[in-house]
Write an enzyme that holds these catalytic residues in place. Structure first.
Site, PDB file in Angstrom:
ATOM      1  N   SER A  36       8.733   0.623  -3.020  1.00 47.15           N
ATOM      2  CA  SER A  36       9.295   0.044  -1.857  1.00 47.15           C
ATOM      3  C   SER A  36       8.227  -1.220  -1.737  1.00 47.15           C
ATOM      4  O   SER A  36       7.126  -1.318  -2.356  1.00 47.15           O
ATOM      5  CB  SER A  36       8.647   1.008  -0.522  1.00 47.15           C
ATOM      6  OG  SER A  36       8.496   0.284   0.538  1.00 47.15           O
ATOM      7  N   TYR A  80       2.501   6.856   2.315  1.00 46.12           N
ATOM      8  CA  TYR A  80       3.750   6.270   2.074  1.00 46.12           C
ATOM      9  C   TYR A  80       3.405   5.217   0.928  1.00 46.12           C
ATOM     10  O   TYR A  80       3.682   4.955  -0.144  1.00 46.12           O
ATOM     11  CB  TYR A  80       4.420   5.983   3.087  1.00 46.12           C
ATOM     12  CG  TYR A  80       5.762   5.463   2.579  1.00 46.12           C
ATOM     13  CD1 TYR A  80       6.959   6.214   2.004  1.00 46.12           C
ATOM     14  CD2 TYR A  80       6.083   3.870   2.569  1.00 46.12           C
ATOM     15  CE1 TYR A  80       8.050   5.718   1.495  1.00 46.12           C
ATOM     16  CE2 TYR A  80       7.178   3.547   2.105  1.00 46.12           C
ATOM     17  CZ  TYR A  80       8.476   4.411   1.502  1.00 46.12           C
ATOM     18  OH  TYR A  80       9.584   3.997   1.159  1.00 46.12           O
ATOM     19  N   LYS A  85       3.868   4.906  -2.998  1.00 50.41           N
ATOM     20  CA  LYS A  85       4.827   4.009  -3.800  1.00 50.41           C
ATOM     21  C   LYS A  85       4.120   3.057  -4.517  1.00 50.41           C
ATOM     22  O   LYS A  85       4.474   2.525  -5.688  1.00 50.41           O
ATOM     23  CB  LYS A  85       5.638   3.127  -2.694  1.00 50.41           C
ATOM     24  CG  LYS A  85       6.662   3.912  -1.982  1.00 50.41           C
ATOM     25  CD  LYS A  85       7.556   4.400  -2.727  1.00 50.41           C
ATOM     26  CE  LYS A  85       8.631   5.281  -1.932  1.00 50.41           C
ATOM     27  NZ  LYS A  85       9.757   5.823  -2.836  1.00 50.41           N
TER      28      LYS A  85
END
Length: 242
Positions: free
Chosen positions: A133, A146, A150
């Protein structure tokens, strides 16, 4: 790209929805032998109904041992797409231990586990693509766990490119900004949240699923035979001005 992947065996995790589901369908259309992996049985059943040639495997990838049991019997693999992921979007002080563990168990540990296992089934010319991401390198409010996960995937990508390169196995990642999957729409449906990010994207829009799928197909194929260890931003020019 059809000539590059026809007859190749490609394993795709997170095949139940979004990017993974569309990727499986695209790979099937261009003649690849697809092994679709998901935790949810219903989407796999629908995928099998729509594309009978696709082989499906149901397993909760956060379970290390179960994953090895279900995928350990696979034969030669030519490509792997570590696409399975979760996004728990909360302010930093609201994140729980369970949120942290759930994020890392799927986004990081599962990708490591599957790659470690399936790389032993790959020959020269194989390719691994990790779905990362833009959040791996840019902070966004509410994305702490998150973002951390990533960033770890980008580290995995580069480390595996170095270690597997001598075996002629390439490893790259795609790093999208917001992609309009169901999860993407749910997390970015509020204009108050979305508009400031859109204002930083020169193309003035978020990405579509097919744009990520086509990039992954390219990285799986021999057309990208000298790309190794790259984290490919798919972000409409966001990084050019930020």
């Amino acid at each position: 790209m059809e000539c590059c992947l026809k007859g190749k065996t490609i394993v795709v995790t997170g095949a139940g929805q979004g990017i993974g589901n569309e990727l499986c369908r695209t790979l099937d259309q261009i003649g690849a032998k697809v092994i679709a992996v998901s935790r949810s049985p219903a989407p796999l059943e629908q995928l099998k109904k729509d594309c009978p040639a696709i082989e499906t495997k149901q397993v909760d990838l956060s379970d290390w041992s179960a994953t090895r049991t279900v995928l350990g019997g696979l034969g030669k693999v030519d490509g792997l797409v570590n696409n399975a992921g979760v996004a728990i979007i909360k302010p930093f002080f609201e994140l729980t231990e369970q949120d942290f563990d759930s994020t890392f168990n799927v986004n990081v540990k599962a990708a490591f586990n599957v790659a470690q296992m399936l790389a032993t089934k790959m020959d020269s010319g194989a390719s691994i693509v990790n779905v990362s991401s833009l959040a791996s390198s840019k902070a966004f409010h509410g994305h702490c766990a998150y973002t951390m996960s990533k960033a770890a995937i980008d580290g995995l990508t580069k480390s595996l490119a170095l270690e597997l390169g001598p075996r002629k196995i390439r490893v790259n990642s795609v790093n999208p900004t917001v992609i309009l999957t169901r999860m993407g729409r749910d997390n970015w449906s509020d204009p108050a949240k979305a508009d400031p990010l859109l204002a930083k994207i020169p193309l003035g829009r978020f990405g579509e699923v097919h744009e990520v799928v086509e990039s992954i197909v390219y990285l799986l194929s021999d057309r990208s035979s000298f790309l190794n260890g790259h984290c490919l931003p798919l972000e409409g020019g966001y990084l050019a001005g930020n």
